[in-house]
Design an enzyme around this catalytic site. Structure first.
Site, PDB file in Angstrom:
ATOM      1  N   GLU A  52      34.743  73.378  34.678  1.00 46.23           N
ATOM      2  CA  GLU A  52      33.617  74.218  34.277  1.00 46.23           C
ATOM      3  C   GLU A  52      32.436  73.281  34.047  1.00 46.23           C
ATOM      4  O   GLU A  52      32.504  72.369  33.216  1.00 46.23           O
ATOM      5  CB  GLU A  52      33.936  74.993  33.007  1.00 46.23           C
ATOM      6  CG  GLU A  52      34.951  76.098  33.215  1.00 46.23           C
ATOM      7  CD  GLU A  52      35.289  76.854  31.944  1.00 46.23           C
ATOM      8  OE1 GLU A  52      36.102  77.799  32.026  1.00 46.23           O
ATOM      9  OE2 GLU A  52      34.765  76.504  30.874  1.00 46.23           O
ATOM     10  N   ASP A  63      26.913  77.887  21.609  1.00 39.43           N
ATOM     11  CA  ASP A  63      27.537  76.566  21.583  1.00 39.43           C
ATOM     12  C   ASP A  63      27.338  75.865  20.252  1.00 39.43           C
ATOM     13  O   ASP A  63      26.298  75.992  19.600  1.00 39.43           O
ATOM     14  CB  ASP A  63      26.971  75.700  22.706  1.00 39.43           C
ATOM     15  CG  ASP A  63      27.358  76.218  24.076  1.00 39.43           C
ATOM     16  OD1 ASP A  63      28.564  76.453  24.277  1.00 39.43           O
ATOM     17  OD2 ASP A  63      26.477  76.403  24.934  1.00 39.43           O
TER      18      ASP A  63
END
Length: 271
Positions: A52, A63
């Site tokens: 990824e 995040d």
């Protein structure tokens, strides 16, 4: 050009071996372009089954601090979406087997131009997309042209996803399902195995999908990888790898070496 079904092939091969996939997340352009490419080129040799590749964005709201810093380092080096595509293109010169998933946010894709983004993703042989903040209700303009070219749109399910909504999400998914194992940001607390197992069984019981289920967030060591691999089809590791780049940013070769060593040790735990 239709892309080969690398994701499906990858999981079929691993199912025959009766083991889960190791999915590694790294940010495109972290350290700098060439060092980032060097790392990506070597991840499959270290044991990564799927990569990824994070698309840097100025406001990565889902995040945690580690990935946010990674994104900031990449942007500071002048990395952009065009360079990410170029990186995938160069990776494909040496590796035509390992699936590459682009992961990120909708805003950069929209600004790049959706049609141009899908066209360039296809041309550089990207296999799938994870768009963190794109709800299924508004995914048509991305998933329709992407699916026509064989690019999978990988959807996310979280512990907070309403059970009634899961069939709708699964109906819009391809490639694999990304199950976020904890409430919170990336790089957070260790997932509770019993709760993850319960959620995966719930998803499977809907019987709306036979797609593999990958588990990510809070995956930091061999012990967690081993446990999650027994109840899922893939384990995703990101922050633990990027932490090594943060620690050794001013010694790029040491940073790359440490990321590859950690990847290798995690891959061994799946055998």
């Amino acid at each position: 050009m239709l892309i080969n079904k690398r994701i499906k092939t990858c999981f079929k091969l691993l199912q025959k071996k009766k083991r889960a996939a190791l999915v590694t997340f790294v940010t495109a352009g972290d350290i700098n372009y060439e060092k980032s490419l060097e790392l990506i080129n070597n991840l499959p040799k270290a044991g990564a089954d799927i990569i990824e590749l994070g698309m840097p964005f100025t406001d990565p709201i889902a995040d945690g601090e580690i990935i946010q810093k990674s994104t900031q380092r990449s942007l500071k080096c002048g990395h952009n979406q065009k360079k990410t595509f170029d990186m995938v293109k160069r990776f494909r010169l040496i590796d035509n087997k390992t699936p590459i998933i682009l992961m990120g946010y909708y805003n950069p894709i929209y600004n790049y131009g959706i049609k141009k983004f899908i066209k360039d993703a296809n041309a550089t042989q990207v296999d799938g997309l994870i768009i963190v903040d794109l709800p299924p209700e508004h995914a048509e303009e991305v998933c329709v042209p992407a699916s026509k070219l064989g690019i999978d749109l990988i959807r996310i399910i979280t512990p907070n996803t309403n059970a009634k909504r899961i069939p709708f999400i699964l109906n819009k998914s391809s490639g694999y399902i990304y199950y976020i194992s904890i409430n919170g940001l990336t790089g957070g607390v260790t997932p509770k195995l019993s709760e993850v197992e319960k959620s995966i069984k719930l998803i499977r019981n809907f019987k709306f999908t036979s797609l593999p289920i990958a588990v990510g967030f809070g995956v930091r060591n061999i012990q967690i990888v081993k446990k999650l691999s027994k109840i899922s089809d893939a384990v995703v590791v990101g922050s633990a790898l990027l932490e090594q780049i943060e620690f050794f940013f001013y010694n790029p070769q040491k940073a790359i070496s440490n990321v590859l060593k950690l990847t290798s040790s995690l891959a061994q735990a799946l055998i």
